[in-house]
Design a protein around this motif. Structure first.
Motif, mmCIF file in Angstrom:
data_model
loop_
_atom_site.group_PDB
_atom_site.id
_atom_site.type_symbol
_atom_site.label_atom_id
_atom_site.label_comp_id
_atom_site.label_asym_id
_atom_site.label_seq_id
_atom_site.Cartn_x
_atom_site.Cartn_y
_atom_site.Cartn_z
ATOM 1 N N THR A 187 0.836 -1.200 0.000
ATOM 2 C CA THR A 187 0.000 0.000 0.000
ATOM 3 C C THR A 187 0.871 1.251 0.000
ATOM 4 O O THR A 187 0.620 2.192 -0.765
ATOM 5 C CB THR A 187 -0.941 -0.001 1.227
ATOM 6 O OG1 THR A 187 -1.742 -1.183 1.182
ATOM 7 C CG2 THR A 187 -1.832 1.222 1.240
ATOM 8 N N ARG A 188 1.899 1.267 0.820
ATOM 9 C CA ARG A 188 2.813 2.417 0.845
ATOM 10 C C ARG A 188 3.459 2.624 -0.525
ATOM 11 O O ARG A 188 3.565 3.750 -0.999
ATOM 12 C CB ARG A 188 3.897 2.234 1.912
ATOM 13 C CG ARG A 188 3.388 2.411 3.329
ATOM 14 C CD ARG A 188 4.486 2.168 4.363
ATOM 15 N NE ARG A 188 5.603 3.090 4.263
ATOM 16 C CZ ARG A 188 5.668 4.298 4.800
ATOM 17 N NH1 ARG A 188 4.654 4.751 5.505
ATOM 18 N NH2 ARG A 188 6.739 5.045 4.654
ATOM 19 N N ILE A 207 0.976 4.142 -2.922
ATOM 20 C CA ILE A 207 0.815 5.565 -2.619
ATOM 21 C C ILE A 207 2.005 6.353 -3.169
ATOM 22 O O ILE A 207 1.828 7.392 -3.827
ATOM 23 C CB ILE A 207 0.671 5.791 -1.097
ATOM 24 C CG1 ILE A 207 -0.648 5.202 -0.595
ATOM 25 C CG2 ILE A 207 0.767 7.287 -0.767
ATOM 26 C CD1 ILE A 207 -0.745 5.109 0.924
ATOM 27 N N LEU A 209 -3.134 15.746 -1.502
ATOM 28 C CA LEU A 209 -3.386 14.439 -0.893
ATOM 29 C C LEU A 209 -4.759 13.915 -1.304
ATOM 30 O O LEU A 209 -4.938 12.709 -1.487
ATOM 31 C CB LEU A 209 -3.278 14.540 0.631
ATOM 32 C CG LEU A 209 -1.873 14.715 1.192
ATOM 33 C CD1 LEU A 209 -1.928 14.915 2.699
ATOM 34 C CD2 LEU A 209 -0.984 13.540 0.851
ATOM 35 N N ALA A 232 -5.429 10.289 -2.973
ATOM 36 C CA ALA A 232 -6.415 9.346 -2.430
ATOM 37 C C ALA A 232 -7.432 8.950 -3.498
ATOM 38 O O ALA A 232 -7.787 7.766 -3.620
ATOM 39 C CB ALA A 232 -7.114 9.960 -1.219
ATOM 40 N N LYS A 250 -9.260 9.705 2.267
ATOM 41 C CA LYS A 250 -8.137 10.512 2.713
ATOM 42 C C LYS A 250 -7.629 10.001 4.065
ATOM 43 O O LYS A 250 -6.425 9.999 4.332
ATOM 44 C CB LYS A 250 -8.570 11.979 2.807
ATOM 45 C CG LYS A 250 -7.465 12.957 2.589
ATOM 46 C CD LYS A 250 -8.033 14.357 2.416
ATOM 47 C CE LYS A 250 -6.934 15.357 2.587
ATOM 48 N NZ LYS A 250 -7.422 16.725 2.564
ATOM 49 N N LEU A 287 -5.271 7.206 3.499
ATOM 50 C CA LEU A 287 -3.977 7.736 3.064
ATOM 51 C C LEU A 287 -3.196 8.287 4.258
ATOM 52 O O LEU A 287 -1.995 8.032 4.400
ATOM 53 C CB LEU A 287 -4.197 8.830 2.016
ATOM 54 C CG LEU A 287 -2.970 9.480 1.416
ATOM 55 C CD1 LEU A 287 -2.111 8.477 0.665
ATOM 56 C CD2 LEU A 287 -3.385 10.604 0.483
#
Length: 186
Positions: A8-9, A12, A30, A34, A41, A44
């Protein structure tokens, strides 16, 4: 099974770098990151509180990879084959990792990079690599060749998009040119 936190990181980071390159660091938000990820958000924020946090995390990974190149090179004798090895390792990092994306980001967001500590992190590593590529006692032209070899690799994906050939062919051409530059004075 749900995706791992690391996955996931990385997603992102990848989406953020793409947005930063497309829109510019200052204009990307951001909320947009998202939305592209199709997450809230809040989700995130669980991983990153700010855009700078995202960028810093990527820069830390790239800096660590460049540190590995520097550490390897410092253990080698200052000979032509070491300089070739440095260039090959940088080329591999660019093709296989996030170095390309960070260099593209730096190129397209120079104003933002001057204001962020992340810019200095990468600049320090690049200066260390330049120093290792220099021929001891080399003249100004030799020093410039060393710097241009690294610059050739780092900017080749950005500056060669309109040239004929595949991504791999353009990367190989950039590597060949960079190797020529670091060995021209031998």
């Amino acid at each position: 099974m749900p995706p791992r936190r690391r996955d996931t990181r990385e997603r992102i980071q990848d989406v953020a770098l793409t947005l930063f390159s497309e829109q510019g660091y200052e204009r990307a938000s951001l909320r947009e990151i998202a939305e592209r990820l199709d997450v809230t958000k809040a989700a995130l924020y669980y991983h990153f509180k700010t855009k700078e946090d995202i960028l810093t995390s990527v820069v830390e990974e790239v800096a660590a990879a460049l540190d590995d190149v520097v550490a390897w090179a410092r253990e080698q004798p200052p000979v032509t084959e070491t300089r070739r090895g440095i260039v090959r390792r940088i080329a591999r990092l660019i093709r296989e990792g996030r170095v390309y994306h960070i260099m593209r980001f730096f190129n397209e967001n120079q104003t933002a990079m001057r204001d962020l500590s992340a810019g200095e992190e990468i600049s320090d590593r690049i200066r260390a690599i330049w120093a290792l590529l220099n021929i001891p006692g080399g003249d100004l032209t030799a020093q410039l060749r060393s710097r241009l070899a690294v610059t050739t690799l780092m900017l080749s994906h950005v500056t060669t998009l309109d040239l004929d050939g595949t991504d791999d062919e353009r990367a190989e051409a950039a590597l060949a040119l960079a190797l020529d530059l670091v060995t021209a004075d031998d």
